[in-house]
Design an enzyme around this catalytic site. Structure first.
Site, PDB file in Angstrom:
ATOM      1  N   HIS A  91       0.832  -1.203   0.000  1.00 19.75           N
ATOM      2  CA  HIS A  91       0.000   0.000   0.000  1.00 19.75           C
ATOM      3  C   HIS A  91       0.867   1.253   0.000  1.00 19.75           C
ATOM      4  O   HIS A  91       2.052   1.206   0.312  1.00 19.75           O
ATOM      5  CB  HIS A  91      -0.879   0.048   1.261  1.00 19.75           C
ATOM      6  CG  HIS A  91      -1.969  -0.967   1.300  1.00 19.75           C
ATOM      7  ND1 HIS A  91      -3.287  -0.653   1.040  1.00 19.75           N
ATOM      8  CD2 HIS A  91      -1.944  -2.297   1.570  1.00 19.75           C
ATOM      9  CE1 HIS A  91      -4.024  -1.747   1.151  1.00 19.75           C
ATOM     10  NE2 HIS A  91      -3.229  -2.761   1.475  1.00 19.75           N
ATOM     11  N   GLU A 131       3.228  -0.350   4.195  1.00 15.14           N
ATOM     12  CA  GLU A 131       2.935   1.033   3.814  1.00 15.14           C
ATOM     13  C   GLU A 131       4.226   1.641   3.286  1.00 15.14           C
ATOM     14  O   GLU A 131       5.235   1.697   3.997  1.00 15.14           O
ATOM     15  CB  GLU A 131       2.408   1.818   5.010  1.00 15.14           C
ATOM     16  CG  GLU A 131       1.057   1.337   5.527  1.00 15.14           C
ATOM     17  CD  GLU A 131      -0.103   1.734   4.630  1.00 15.14           C
ATOM     18  OE1 GLU A 131       0.113   2.524   3.686  1.00 15.14           O
ATOM     19  OE2 GLU A 131      -1.228   1.256   4.868  1.00 15.14           O
TER      20      GLU A 131
END
EC number: 3.5.1.96
Length: 335
Positions: free
Chosen positions: A151, A215
């Site tokens: 992500h 992330e």
């Protein structure tokens, strides 16, 4: 370049390939499973016994991870990367990817672990489909299982690249996997302490994979990710795919560990988060700070030493998480 190596192009054009199976110059077999889903099987004599699921595009506007998976798949398809692991590439939300939007109706990454059964719409159906792809892929006994769900964030971060490590009662977080993340360029890992409804939580809790949400920086459009440096991650993923990782890695040097202290749940439309709209992930909060308020005089006041906030988002639907309060973790409970 084999046509199946262009999974992103197939996904962006909503095109189903005429040829569903192809073989690379190195003898790996590519198999199209459905929209945004491609399996890679190494030559049987080369198989190292690892099943690696790489997913991106669960949120359609998070393009740097999608581009990374496309580069890896190109490398496999043209023979530059010789896979010894069995691979599954998944682009999570093809419709949102085509539109360049985070999601269309609802956030897919809040629809796993059975949550899609309580919802409707195509994103709930897609979450169920992704679960089934993963369930079939990880169904072979006697193999190692690893899932990275990639992500980028909707806001800036004091720590740009970090991982979330799901939780399952009775199962310890792995020091070896944390060392692998450190070598891949992750600067911090959040050790979760309760069940969740994300994709990585599903594969960790239900399919016994080592699984992580990674992330990797700020979300940007396709072709505008020069500032997102994924070199260390890409290099490590190639090593995992080719089974050329150094043996005995255990160093966690430079890797910060955090644990969840509390989740901030939005219960009503009266919810108010007392944070600047542009606050960055991992921003520190002082003791006594009034973090949020909701109906019935519900208040969240910071009580923890060294507390930080991640994923603050007051715009989520009622009943969902509007932020996570985290604290430093010593790592004493690692397995």
């Amino acid at each position: 370049m084999l046509a199946l190596g262009k999974l992103l192009e197939l996904t962006l054009t909503d095109h189903e390939p005429a040829e569903k199976t192809q073989v690379t110059p190195k003898g790996a077999r590519l198999r199209w499973l459905g929209e945004g889903a491609l399996e890679v099987r190494p030559a049987e004599s080369e198989d190292c016994g690892l099943d690696l699921l790489l997913s991106a595009g669960i949120h359609g506007n998070e393009t740097a991870p999608i581009e990374l998976l496309e580069r890896l798949l190109h490398g496999v398809a043209n023979g530059k990367i010789k896979p010894r692991a069995r691979l599954l590439f998944l682009f999570g939300n093809p419709v949102a990817i085509r539109k360049g939007e985070r999601f269309i109706e609802q956030d897919i990454n809040r629809l796993f672990n059975g949550r899609h059964e309580l919802s409707s719409g195509f994103e709930a159906l897609r979450a169920a489909e992704l679960e089934q792809f993963a369930r079939v892929f990880f169904s072979k006994p006697g193999r190692s299982r690893l899932h990275y769900d990639l992500h980028t964030a909707i806001r800036g971060s004091k720590i740009e690249q970090f991982a979330l490590y799901p939780y399952k009662e009775g199962r310890k977080h792995s020091r070896r996997e944390l060392a692998r993340l450190a070598a891949a360029g992750m600067e911090a890992v959040l050790l979760q302490s309760k069940s969740s409804i994300t994709f990585s939580a599903f594969t960790y809790e239900q399919l016994d994979a080592e699984a992580f949400t990674l992330e990797l920086g700020k979300a940007r459009p396709f072709g505008q990710n020069e500032q997102v440096n994924l070199d260390k991650l890409e290099e490590r993923l190639i090593r995992i795919i080719e089974a050329t990782e150094p043996e005995g890695e255990s160093s966690l040097d430079g890797l910060q560990l955090f644990s969840v202290s509390r989740e901030i749940i939005k219960h009503s439309d009266s919810f108010h988060l007392h944070l600047p709209a542009d606050i960055e992930n991992f921003s520190e909060l002082s003791k006594g700070y009034l973090l949020a308020e909701d109906l019935a005089e519900m208040r969240w006041v910071v009580e923890e030493e060294g507390a930080r906030i991640i994923f603050p988002n007051p715009k989520v639907r009622n009943g969902l998480r509007a932020g996570i309060l985290i604290v430093p973790d010593s790592g004493q409970r690692l397995g």
